[in-house]
Scaffold this motif. Structure first.
Motif, mmCIF file in Angstrom:
data_model
loop_
_atom_site.group_PDB
_atom_site.id
_atom_site.type_symbol
_atom_site.label_atom_id
_atom_site.label_comp_id
_atom_site.label_asym_id
_atom_site.label_seq_id
_atom_site.Cartn_x
_atom_site.Cartn_y
_atom_site.Cartn_z
ATOM 1 N N PHE A 644 0.838 -1.205 0.000
ATOM 2 C CA PHE A 644 0.000 0.000 0.000
ATOM 3 C C PHE A 644 0.870 1.251 0.000
ATOM 4 C CE2 PHE A 644 -2.712 3.155 2.278
ATOM 5 C CZ PHE A 644 -3.621 3.318 1.240
ATOM 6 N N SER A 645 0.478 2.219 -0.807
ATOM 7 C CA SER A 645 1.258 3.449 -0.969
ATOM 8 C C SER A 645 0.295 4.562 -1.353
ATOM 9 C CB SER A 645 2.262 3.251 -2.105
ATOM 10 O OG SER A 645 1.553 2.981 -3.314
ATOM 11 N N VAL A 646 0.819 5.771 -1.477
ATOM 12 C CA VAL A 646 -0.036 6.884 -1.907
ATOM 13 C C VAL A 646 -0.629 6.544 -3.277
ATOM 14 C CG1 VAL A 646 -0.118 9.334 -2.496
ATOM 15 C CG2 VAL A 646 1.333 8.564 -0.606
ATOM 16 N N LYS A 647 0.236 6.038 -4.145
ATOM 17 C CA LYS A 647 -0.199 5.723 -5.510
ATOM 18 C C LYS A 647 -1.325 4.677 -5.518
ATOM 19 C CE LYS A 647 2.230 4.323 -9.727
ATOM 20 N NZ LYS A 647 3.610 4.006 -10.162
ATOM 21 N N LEU A 648 -1.175 3.628 -4.737
ATOM 22 C CA LEU A 648 -2.251 2.630 -4.665
ATOM 23 C C LEU A 648 -3.518 3.252 -4.082
ATOM 24 C CD1 LEU A 648 -0.948 -0.861 -3.501
ATOM 25 C CD2 LEU A 648 -2.096 -0.225 -5.614
ATOM 26 N N GLY A 649 -3.328 4.154 -3.152
ATOM 27 C CA GLY A 649 -4.466 4.845 -2.542
ATOM 28 C C GLY A 649 -5.312 5.558 -3.595
ATOM 29 N N HIS A 650 -4.643 6.121 -4.605
ATOM 30 C CA HIS A 650 -5.386 6.820 -5.663
ATOM 31 C C HIS A 650 -6.455 5.917 -6.279
ATOM 32 C CE1 HIS A 650 -1.917 9.842 -6.722
ATOM 33 N NE2 HIS A 650 -2.341 9.940 -5.480
ATOM 34 N N GLY A 651 -6.144 4.621 -6.381
ATOM 35 C CA GLY A 651 -7.100 3.699 -6.986
ATOM 36 C C GLY A 651 -8.093 3.126 -5.980
ATOM 37 N N LEU A 652 -7.723 3.216 -4.715
ATOM 38 C CA LEU A 652 -8.513 2.558 -3.676
ATOM 39 C C LEU A 652 -9.632 3.451 -3.116
ATOM 40 C CD1 LEU A 652 -8.191 -0.263 -2.652
ATOM 41 C CD2 LEU A 652 -6.690 0.576 -0.834
ATOM 42 N N TYR A 653 -9.289 4.680 -2.760
ATOM 43 C CA TYR A 653 -10.293 5.550 -2.125
ATOM 44 C C TYR A 653 -11.538 5.733 -2.999
ATOM 45 C CZ TYR A 653 -6.365 6.552 0.983
ATOM 46 O OH TYR A 653 -5.311 6.427 1.852
ATOM 47 N N PRO A 654 -11.357 6.006 -4.304
ATOM 48 C CA PRO A 654 -12.551 6.244 -5.123
ATOM 49 C C PRO A 654 -13.407 4.996 -5.322
ATOM 50 C CG PRO A 654 -10.604 7.188 -6.175
ATOM 51 C CD PRO A 654 -10.116 6.321 -5.053
ATOM 52 N N ALA A 655 -12.820 3.799 -5.127
ATOM 53 C CA ALA A 655 -13.556 2.561 -5.417
ATOM 54 C C ALA A 655 -14.288 2.016 -4.198
ATOM 55 C CB ALA A 655 -12.589 1.506 -5.951
ATOM 56 N N ALA A 656 -14.052 2.597 -3.031
ATOM 57 C CA ALA A 656 -14.615 2.022 -1.805
ATOM 58 C C ALA A 656 -16.083 2.405 -1.623
ATOM 59 C CB ALA A 656 -13.808 2.495 -0.609
ATOM 60 N N ASP A 657 -16.869 1.447 -1.158
ATOM 61 C CA ASP A 657 -18.227 1.763 -0.716
ATOM 62 C C ASP A 657 -18.236 2.023 0.786
ATOM 63 O OD1 ASP A 657 -19.697 1.357 -3.208
ATOM 64 O OD2 ASP A 657 -19.140 -0.748 -2.985
ATOM 65 N N LEU A 658 -17.501 1.171 1.506
ATOM 66 C CA LEU A 658 -17.514 1.267 2.961
ATOM 67 C C LEU A 658 -16.078 1.421 3.451
ATOM 68 C CD1 LEU A 658 -19.528 1.095 5.305
ATOM 69 C CD2 LEU A 658 -19.084 -1.359 5.424
ATOM 70 N N SER A 659 -15.866 2.377 4.343
ATOM 71 C CA SER A 659 -14.534 2.688 4.863
ATOM 72 C C SER A 659 -14.456 2.213 6.315
ATOM 73 C CB SER A 659 -14.343 4.203 4.742
ATOM 74 O OG SER A 659 -13.504 4.719 5.729
ATOM 75 N N GLU A 660 -13.494 1.350 6.588
ATOM 76 C CA GLU A 660 -13.386 0.747 7.920
ATOM 77 C C GLU A 660 -12.469 1.599 8.807
ATOM 78 O OE1 GLU A 660 -14.622 -2.292 9.043
ATOM 79 O OE2 GLU A 660 -15.407 -3.146 7.187
ATOM 80 N N GLN A 661 -13.024 2.170 9.854
ATOM 81 C CA GLN A 661 -12.256 3.022 10.773
ATOM 82 C C GLN A 661 -12.503 2.505 12.184
ATOM 83 O OE1 GLN A 661 -10.176 4.926 9.313
ATOM 84 N NE2 GLN A 661 -11.086 4.828 7.263
ATOM 85 N N LEU A 662 -11.800 1.428 12.529
ATOM 86 C CA LEU A 662 -12.199 0.582 13.659
ATOM 87 C C LEU A 662 -11.383 0.770 14.933
ATOM 88 C CD1 LEU A 662 -12.569 -2.775 11.626
ATOM 89 C CD2 LEU A 662 -14.209 -0.900 11.876
ATOM 90 N N SER A 663 -10.502 1.761 14.976
ATOM 91 C CA SER A 663 -9.599 1.863 16.123
ATOM 92 C C SER A 663 -10.332 1.887 17.462
ATOM 93 C CB SER A 663 -8.758 3.134 15.989
ATOM 94 O OG SER A 663 -9.608 4.250 15.826
ATOM 95 N N THR A 664 -9.698 1.333 18.470
ATOM 96 C CA THR A 664 -10.230 1.399 19.829
ATOM 97 C C THR A 664 -10.320 2.872 20.224
ATOM 98 O OG1 THR A 664 -8.808 -0.493 20.214
ATOM 99 C CG2 THR A 664 -9.901 0.459 22.144
ATOM 100 N N ALA A 665 -11.470 3.300 20.699
ATOM 101 C CA ALA A 665 -11.650 4.730 20.974
ATOM 102 C C ALA A 665 -10.561 5.244 21.922
ATOM 103 C CB ALA A 665 -13.032 4.989 21.553
ATOM 104 N N GLY A 666 -9.992 6.380 21.562
ATOM 105 C CA GLY A 666 -8.930 6.985 22.355
ATOM 106 C C GLY A 666 -7.539 6.667 21.841
ATOM 107 N N LYS A 667 -7.435 5.812 20.831
ATOM 108 C CA LYS A 667 -6.104 5.403 20.377
ATOM 109 C C LYS A 667 -5.656 6.078 19.080
ATOM 110 C CE LYS A 667 -5.626 2.366 23.655
ATOM 111 N NZ LYS A 667 -4.849 2.737 24.831
ATOM 112 N N GLU A 668 -6.555 6.320 18.148
ATOM 113 C CA GLU A 668 -6.168 6.920 16.870
ATOM 114 C C GLU A 668 -6.210 8.432 17.035
ATOM 115 O OE1 GLU A 668 -4.407 6.614 14.051
ATOM 116 O OE2 GLU A 668 -5.746 5.069 13.243
ATOM 117 N N ALA A 669 -5.062 9.083 16.891
ATOM 118 C CA ALA A 669 -5.031 10.517 17.133
ATOM 119 C C ALA A 669 -6.046 11.231 16.245
ATOM 120 C CB ALA A 669 -3.628 11.053 16.901
ATOM 121 N N SER A 670 -5.980 10.972 14.959
ATOM 122 C CA SER A 670 -6.960 11.581 14.069
ATOM 123 C C SER A 670 -7.404 10.596 12.992
ATOM 124 C CB SER A 670 -6.354 12.827 13.396
ATOM 125 O OG SER A 670 -7.073 13.181 12.234
ATOM 126 N N GLY A 671 -6.407 10.099 12.233
ATOM 127 C CA GLY A 671 -6.725 9.390 11.005
ATOM 128 C C GLY A 671 -6.872 10.422 9.908
#
Ligand code: 8GP
Length: 830
Positions: A644-671
């Motif tokens: 995974f890289s910035v370049k791969l991200g270019h193809g990934l973000y636009p194709a996603a239907d659902l974005s998984e943001q599962l961090s334990t609350a209090g652990k991910e500074a921002s994302g």
């Protein structure tokens, strides 16, 4: 805007082979560069020759804007932001520069006229992976926004010869290979051998007395080498401002040690050269203990001293005295990696420029501001004193002096509170004693910020609480953002066109205009176009996945994507528990009617982080079984997209239907990935953590799939004696899932492979996967059902994009400029 921009320049006498923006000029320049810079003609040119010829063609078009910007800055002497960051992840430059210059279309035509496809050249570019993840990519977004907002700025960092390792998946596990990104040369950089500074290391200090009898300190190092500037132009979008990304590369002080040579020690001299060049050789992967990493400390000091010496040089050209340094520069410390800057600026001012301590401290503490990016205690940098003493003996003295004065201040405010003094000291007294870099950063900075509301609040309540009590006025929040140019316009041209057709072109610079989309959220024809855009990105990703991973996926299935560093706190394994849950449900009930899903993962694990590597193994093992099982075919697919890289991200973000943001609350500074997905119309399933909280606030609770404990509940649950074993036994479905993994079902019958992961979950589970499991599964069920109602889903998707304007990094940068840097925009004419 791009069009008027182009016309304005076309109309001038600057239309030359190096500046012209028309199709003809670009084609002529391309051929010229192919011939004179590559020594090639079209018939024999390789893809790389073509790529470079185009890159030079584009770079030429940046250069006169670069020169114009430098001239304008020299004349006006504006206040300048210096961003100190050990990491930058800019992504590929070619497409972004074409976009910002507004010449993508004429370039495409110019190349097509020669039988060359622009997309093939874009695909060929190797990106500089000079960062680990979020922190480095944030720095790159900030550089983009600073230039776009026309704020004078320099990004300082390290030109690692080898960036973040390349990830290969072999037998289901991660294997690291070196990232030789400079192998074919880097056409975007300009090396500046004349901009070079001495970097001293080691040795000892001694007292000196000058002719007036004043005491001073001389640092006698035992090694000296050079840092050389290597510059990359960062062009703003639709403006002429080109700011500098100045990365330092290490070289031996004299390329050749004649002294050694004369003694016949030719090889000794060469070895010394090799040693100094290792300083900028390789990026450290994160999540590895810092302890004992001498080279890492050297790297930090190396880029910090070069950058500060460079600022002092620039400041002196303005004719202003050094006690006005902080009026010229505002220096942002991107996490604690550059925190040694506090001691180094003191050393430069006091030892090298003979300023008194108090005056130097006034300058220093008005120069720096510090951004914290993590609450994880293991990520808070501290250096063992023996190592520090060995590498930076003078800095240790300076830090002791800063600390002594600082602790006096603490004692004055809190008499008798020795515990507090110990907690706050820059020195951790536990043997062998450590320098706490976050404390140095706090003491030496006038502003301290977290990167999302929740994170900034938790900073004040937990890790930096004592500092907050001492200096509440220093604390701020600056919620992260991402650049809509790279992550929408460049990554998702189809969506961009639809947005521009519907709203006009202004949204990319002023994303609050996206709100107008709300009016179209229920419009059937618009919804149809919206779905077609998404569908085309899903098809493109499916083709790529077939090509790379040899897995065929169905673009009609729900694309459920989790792309980020692999870490227990980010809980990719919670996602896996869901996949196995669905798998089990189908196995028990083969006729089960569920929403077909494709689960896509991307992300690297730190090479030394065994559990994260085991998580990758688990994802691939589950993928292997699920994708081969005819019982679930057409309903479940699992893909791990390697490297995974910035370049791969270019193809990934636009194709996603659902974005998984599962961090334990209090652990991910921002994302920040959370923002990129949602800006491209993915819906989020996530916890109340980091910027998720604010994303949900903006897009509306109805348009966000929320689950899980809150940060407060997490703390309470752990404090009350959390027993995952009980949850495992009480939830039969969960037990079935964990037992299946433990049984060896996904590991060819081998029960030992995933045992550490399973044992950890049922006995410790410090990231509370089991506590959040039931809520997550129920929430996923809701998401799956909603996806079947395509009008409802599309409406939610449109509303997400419409309401994500807050998360443009332009907003973040405007806030830094207003509240911290006191920096103003300055237009540049060409
Ligand atoms: C990351 C945080 O984990 C992420 O939540 C945030 O969005 C991002 O910074 C930008 O603020 N932190 C890091 O990448 C980090 O701490 N990296 C250091 C170890 C290198």
């Amino acid at each position: 805007m791009a069009e008027s921009h182009r016309k304005a320049l076309n109309g001038t006498n600057r239309e030359t082979i190096r500046t012209g923006l028309s199709e003809e000029s670009i084609r002529a320049a391309f051929l010229d560069n192919l011939f004179y810079l590559q020594g090639r003609f079209p018939e024999v040119a390789t893809l790389n020759d073509q790529y470079k010829a185009l890159a030079y063609t584009v770079r030429d078009r940046l250069l006169h804007r670069w020169v114009a910007t430098t001239r304008a800055y020299q004349k006006a002497n504006p206040r300048t932001v210096c961003y100190l960051s050990a990491e930058y992840l800019p992504g590929p430059f070619l497409g972004n520069n074409l976009l910002n210059l507004g010449i993508e279309e004429p370039t495409r035509r110019a190349l097509a006229g020669l039988g060359i496809e622009l997309d093939a050249l874009l695909e060929h570019e190797e990106e500089p992976g000079l960062g680990n993840g979020g922190l480095g990519r944030l720095a790159a977004c900030f550089m983009d926004s600073l230039a776009t907002l026309q704020v004078p700025a320099i990004g300082y960092g390290i030109r690692y010869e080898f960036g973040i390792f390349d990830q290969v998946i072999r037998d289901g596990g991660q294997v690291e290979t070196t990232d030789n990104w400079l192998r074919f040369g880097n056409p975007w950089e300009v090396r500046r051998p004349a901009i070079a500074y001495d970097v001293r290391i080691g040795g000892y200090t001694e007292q000196t007395t000058d002719a007036q009898g004043r005491f001073g300190v001389r640092w006698v190092p035992n090694e000296v080498f050079n840092g050389i500037a290597v510059d990359t132009a960062i062009l703003g979008h639709g403006v002429n401002t080109v700011n500098l990304l100045r990365l330092w590369t290490a070289e031996a002080a004299e390329g050749f040690d004649f002294h050694a040579f004369n003694r016949g020690d030719y090889y000794g001299a060469v070895v010394r050269e090799v040693r100094s060049e290792t300083i900028s050789k390789v990026l450290y992967p994160n999540d590895e203990p810092e302890i004992g990493k001498r080279l890492r400390l050297l790297q930090q000091y190396f880029f910090v001293t070069c950058s500060l010496q460079d600022m002092i040089r620039i400041h002196r050209t303005t004719g202003q005295p050094l006690d006005k340094f902080h009026e010229k520069f505002s220096v942002q410390l991107n996490d604690t990696h550059p925190a040694i800057a506090v001691a180094e600026l003191m050393r430069l001012l006091v030892d090298e420029h003979q300023m008194g301590w108090d005056a130097a401290w006034e300058v220093t503490r008005h120069t720096f501001a510090y951004t914290n990016h993590t609450l994880l205690p293991e990520a808070l940098e501290k250096w063992p004193i023996p190592l520090f003493q060995n590498v930076l003996p003078r800095h240790l003295e300076i830090i002791y002096e800063i600390n002594a004065r600082f602790l006096d201040e603490v004692r004055l405010r809190h008499p008798f509170d020795t515990a507090r003094v110990q907690r706050m000291s820059i020195i951790d007294e536990a043997p062998p004693r450590f320098v706490r870099m976050a404390h140095l950063a706090c003491v030496g900075s006038f502003a301290i910020n977290g990167v999302a509301e929740l994170h900034s609040r938790l900073l004040k309540e937990t890790v930096l609480r004592d500092f907050f009590e001492l200096w509440p006025e220093k604390f701020q929040n600056k919620t992260n953002g991402v650049t809509p140019r790279r992550f929408v316009m460049l990554s998702n041209p189809g969506l961009s066109r639809l947005l521009t057709r519907t709203l006009g072109a202004g949204w990319a610079r002023d994303p609050s205009q996206l709100r107008v989309l709300e009016r179209h959220a229920d419009d059937a024809a618009f919804q149809q176009e919206w779905r077609e855009v998404k569908r085309s990105r899903k098809e493109a990703l499916a083709a790529r996945i077939l090509d790379r991973c040899n897995v065929s996926i169905d673009p009609d299935s729900l694309f459920d994507v989790q792309a980020k560093r692999i870490h227990e706190y980010k809980r990719q394994h919670l996602n896996v528990l869901h996949i196995v849950t669905l798998y089990n449900r189908i196995k028990f009930n083969p006729g089960l009617d569920i929403t077909p899903r494709t689960f896509i993962f991307g992300g690297k694990a730190a090479p030394g982080y065994a559990m994260a590597k085991l998580m990758i193994r688990l994802i691939n093992a589950v993928a292997d079984v699920v994708n081969r099982d005819p019982d679930v075919a057409g309903r479940l697919r699992v893909v791990f997209l390697p490297n995974f890289s910035v370049k791969l991200g270019h193809g990934l973000y636009p194709a996603a239907d659902l974005s998984e943001q599962l961090s334990t609350a209090g652990k991910e500074a921002s994302g920040t990935g959370n923002m990129k997905f949602s800006m491209n119309g993915a819906l989020t399933i996530g916890t109340l953590d980091g910027a998720n909280v604010e994303i949900r606030e903006e897009v509306g609770a109805d348009n966000f799939f929320l689950f899980g404990l809150t940060a407060e509940e997490v703390v309470r649950t752990l404090a009350e004696g959390y027993r995952p074993w009980d949850i495992y036994n009480a939830n039969l479905e969960l037990k079935g899932v964990i037992d299946l993994i433990a049984s060896g079902h996904f590991s060819h019958g081998d029960r030992t492979v995933f045992q550490p992961l399973v044992d950890h979950l049922v006995w410790h589970d410090n990231y509370l996967l089991l506590a959040d499991y039931a809520g997550y599964i129920a929430c996923q069920e809701q998401a799956g059902l909603t996806y079947r109602d395509s009008r409802q889903w599309t409406r939610m998707s449109i509303l997400n994009v419409a309401r994500m304007g807050k998360f443009s990094s332009d907003r973040t940068i405007a806030e830094y400029c207003r509240d911290i840097w006191r920096a103003e925009p300055m237009a540049v004419d060409v």
